[in-house]
Scaffold this motif. Sequence first.
Motif, PDB file in Angstrom:
ATOM      1  N   SER A  17       0.915  -0.787  -0.313  1.00 23.35           N
ATOM      2  CA  SER A  17       0.585   0.000  -0.405  1.00 23.35           C
ATOM      3  C   SER A  17       0.678   1.359   0.255  1.00 23.35           C
ATOM      4  O   SER A  17       0.292   2.221  -0.983  1.00 23.35           O
ATOM      5  CB  SER A  17      -0.525  -0.225   1.005  1.00 23.35           C
ATOM      6  OG  SER A  17      -1.643  -1.187   1.158  1.00 23.35           O
ATOM      7  N   ILE A  18       1.982   1.300   0.841  1.00 17.76           N
ATOM      8  CA  ILE A  18       2.901   2.551   0.427  1.00 17.76           C
ATOM      9  C   ILE A  18       3.769   2.712  -0.491  1.00 17.76           C
ATOM     10  O   ILE A  18       3.588   3.897  -1.422  1.00 17.76           O
ATOM     11  CB  ILE A  18       3.926   2.753   1.669  1.00 17.76           C
ATOM     12  CG1 ILE A  18       3.160   2.055   3.218  1.00 17.76           C
ATOM     13  CG2 ILE A  18       4.725   3.111   2.051  1.00 17.76           C
ATOM     14  CD1 ILE A  18       3.953   1.838   4.480  1.00 17.76           C
ATOM     15  N   ARG A  19       3.984   1.302  -1.449  1.00 15.23           N
ATOM     16  CA  ARG A  19       4.436   1.366  -2.315  1.00 15.23           C
ATOM     17  C   ARG A  19       4.162   2.142  -3.807  1.00 15.23           C
ATOM     18  O   ARG A  19       4.319   3.110  -4.375  1.00 15.23           O
ATOM     19  CB  ARG A  19       5.404   0.530  -2.582  1.00 15.23           C
ATOM     20  CG  ARG A  19       6.643  -0.221  -4.289  1.00 15.23           C
ATOM     21  CD  ARG A  19       7.174  -1.274  -4.068  1.00 15.23           C
ATOM     22  NE  ARG A  19       6.261  -2.729  -3.967  1.00 15.23           N
ATOM     23  CZ  ARG A  19       6.414  -3.170  -2.841  1.00 15.23           C
ATOM     24  NH1 ARG A  19       6.848  -3.481  -2.105  1.00 15.23           N
ATOM     25  NH2 ARG A  19       5.649  -4.791  -2.921  1.00 15.23           N
ATOM     26  N   LEU A  20       2.350   1.978  -3.490  1.00 16.65           N
ATOM     27  CA  LEU A  20       1.507   1.746  -4.857  1.00 16.65           C
ATOM     28  C   LEU A  20       0.771   3.270  -4.374  1.00 16.65           C
ATOM     29  O   LEU A  20       0.109   4.076  -5.032  1.00 16.65           O
ATOM     30  CB  LEU A  20       0.686   0.550  -4.412  1.00 16.65           C
ATOM     31  CG  LEU A  20      -0.519   0.869  -5.414  1.00 16.65           C
ATOM     32  CD1 LEU A  20       0.619   0.311  -6.848  1.00 16.65           C
ATOM     33  CD2 LEU A  20      -1.713  -0.387  -5.787  1.00 16.65           C
ATOM     34  N   ARG A  21       1.076   3.913  -3.363  1.00 13.21           N
ATOM     35  CA  ARG A  21       0.577   4.708  -2.227  1.00 13.21           C
ATOM     36  C   ARG A  21      -0.990   4.073  -2.404  1.00 13.21           C
ATOM     37  O   ARG A  21      -1.874   5.691  -3.507  1.00 13.21           O
ATOM     38  CB  ARG A  21       0.391   5.488  -3.002  1.00 13.21           C
ATOM     39  CG  ARG A  21       2.439   6.499  -3.278  1.00 13.21           C
ATOM     40  CD  ARG A  21       2.610   7.587  -3.665  1.00 13.21           C
ATOM     41  NE  ARG A  21       2.477   9.075  -3.483  1.00 13.21           N
ATOM     42  CZ  ARG A  21       1.824   9.821  -3.785  1.00 13.21           C
ATOM     43  NH1 ARG A  21       2.828   9.757  -5.451  1.00 13.21           N
ATOM     44  NH2 ARG A  21       1.228  10.715  -2.748  1.00 13.21           N
ATOM     45  N   ASP A  22      -1.923   3.117  -2.422  1.00 14.09           N
ATOM     46  CA  ASP A  22      -2.970   3.303  -2.463  1.00 14.09           C
ATOM     47  C   ASP A  22      -4.191   2.436  -1.341  1.00 14.09           C
ATOM     48  O   ASP A  22      -2.379   1.548  -1.303  1.00 14.09           O
ATOM     49  CB  ASP A  22      -3.290   2.689  -3.618  1.00 14.09           C
ATOM     50  CG  ASP A  22      -4.885   3.175  -4.061  1.00 14.09           C
ATOM     51  OD1 ASP A  22      -5.870   3.480  -3.225  1.00 14.09           O
ATOM     52  OD2 ASP A  22      -5.131   2.804  -5.654  1.00 14.09           O
ATOM     53  N   ILE A  23      -4.487   2.593  -0.918  1.00 16.54           N
ATOM     54  CA  ILE A  23      -4.749   1.037  -0.748  1.00 16.54           C
ATOM     55  C   ILE A  23      -4.653  -0.179  -1.333  1.00 16.54           C
ATOM     56  O   ILE A  23      -5.714   0.171  -1.782  1.00 16.54           O
ATOM     57  CB  ILE A  23      -6.493   1.010   0.865  1.00 16.54           C
ATOM     58  CG1 ILE A  23      -5.995   2.718   1.388  1.00 16.54           C
ATOM     59  CG2 ILE A  23      -6.236   0.446   1.666  1.00 16.54           C
ATOM     60  CD1 ILE A  23      -7.266   3.047   1.986  1.00 16.54           C
TER      61      ILE A  23
END
Length: 167
Positions: free
Chosen positions: A48-54
Amino acid sequence: MNTVCQGFAKEKGIAFLPGSSWSFHGKEISYTPYVTEKFPMGQVLRKSIRLRDITMYDLYLPLVQHPNPEAVIPVEKITGPVLLISSKMDYMWSSELAAEQIMKRIKEHRFPYDYRHLSYDYGSHLFVPMDLPSTKFFKGDRGKNKEGGRKARMDSLAKTLEFVSKW
């Protein structure tokens, strides 16, 4: 979702339940289990942090791709029209692929009612026809995608109203 999933609950974090998410008349409905025994909180948070999305996409993808045959939702038994809405930017789970699987099953069984899958390039897991404060948590509805997500949600509302007006 094209299959009934194993249940999970917020108990000491998030934990998988030893059974289905659903029951009928007190009897557990067959389900597709997750491919891991423990909820992968670290993996979910890192991605989620890497993708910047849940995202819990990786958790749900194997269930959608390889469901327990006894847990596949028998959509062909629905006695009325079916409208599915998905976004290619729904990183929470594989809604696009699940909708495609459902459409395939409907076609294979010569479903007698109207059916439609609205697929959008923008929008997120919260595919509702309004701007909610929580949409900012999803990539498909913020930043450079904000206007595309808003247009997709509004288009889905118009097409949903058109679809149900034919009932």
